[in-house]
Design an enzyme around this catalytic site. Structure first.
Site, PDB file in Angstrom:
ATOM      1  N   CYS A 112     -35.343   0.062  -7.285  1.00 38.89           N
ATOM      2  CA  CYS A 112     -34.306  -0.031  -7.572  1.00 38.89           C
ATOM      3  C   CYS A 112     -33.222   0.324  -6.114  1.00 38.89           C
ATOM      4  CB  CYS A 112     -33.855   0.264  -9.281  1.00 38.89           C
ATOM      5  SG  CYS A 112     -32.550   0.901  -9.284  1.00 38.89           S
ATOM      6  N   GLU A 120     -31.273  -6.778  -9.439  1.00 41.12           N
ATOM      7  CA  GLU A 120     -32.879  -7.209  -8.418  1.00 41.12           C
ATOM      8  C   GLU A 120     -32.424  -8.062  -7.770  1.00 41.12           C
ATOM      9  OE1 GLU A 120     -34.902  -5.758  -6.171  1.00 41.12           O
ATOM     10  OE2 GLU A 120     -35.746  -4.470  -7.761  1.00 41.12           O
TER      11      GLU A 120
END
Length: 222
Positions: free
Chosen positions: A2, A106
């Protein structure tokens, strides 16, 4: 991983949602929070035990760090090893936190060309509550640096087509135990989010540059 997220809900609303006490931080909205930047973190104050909303820097610096310039400053900790890793285990035992986010990003690898960015948010519209750990580092001149890392785990069914990892999302019923306000099975919380929890959409490669920061970053891209 992340490595980027959006934090756009006003601090006052975040404080109400997470039922924090004390002064609310002066945090501007960001559609592209990047490592080394400050972000809002919900934590239990180590002295008063109150649930607080504070600004901490993304990139964990353990309290025992000697040379800040050479410190690793990891932004993520793996759920599988966070309880045993020398870098993270003390923070996991004593200094867990929640990182509120409106969405995260992402990147999906492509057969050719650059990776494709996606935005991910809760399907029900609620804020994401990432599992985190925090640290307080005291410098030789008396300065204090408070930092955090986000815990990541294996991807769920929603995320798997894009990436093999995702942030651990703490559900509201587990917030008190995660923050250390009551007892709970911490290991049972370190799992991928349920299938169907997340909404995922294509976004522009403009999010690749941390200098780009505006609501257009969350707009769906064709």
């Amino acid at each position: 991983m992340c490595g980027r997220f959006a934090s756009t809900t006003p601090p006052e609303a975040v404080a109400r949602r997470f039922k924090t006490t004390g002064q609310v931080p002066n945090a501007a909205p960001s559609w592209n929070v990047a490592p080394s930047q400050p972000a809002m973190v919900v934590r239990r104050h180590p002295e008063t035990g109150e649930r607080r909303l504070d600004l901490l820097t993304w990139g964990l610096v353990p309290h025992w760090t000697n040379d800040l310039a050479k410190a690793r400053k990891p932004i993520n900790a793996r759920a599988e090893t966070v309880a045993t890793s020398p870098m993270f285990r003390e923070a996991f035992q004593r200094r867990r936190c929640i990182v509120p986010a409106d969405a995260f990003y992402e990147w999906q690898a492509q057969e050719s060309g650059p990776k494709q960015p996606y935005a991910i948010a809760r399907r029900d519209g609620e804020m994401l509550a990432f599992a985190g750990i925090w640290e307080g580092w005291h410098g030789p001149a008396g300065e204090i640096l408070r930092t955090f890392a986000i815990i990541v785990t294996a991807a769920n069914e929603d995320m798997a087509p894009i990436h093999d990892r995702m942030p651990v999302i703490i559900e509201e019923r587990n917030w008190p135990a995660w923050l250390g306000e009551e007892d709970g099975d911490l290991g049972a919380m370190l799992h991928p989010g349920a299938a169907g929890l997340l909404r995922i959409w294509l976004v522009s490669v403009r999010v690749n540059r941390p200098a780009n920061n505006g609501p257009e970053l969350l707009e769906a891209s064709q």
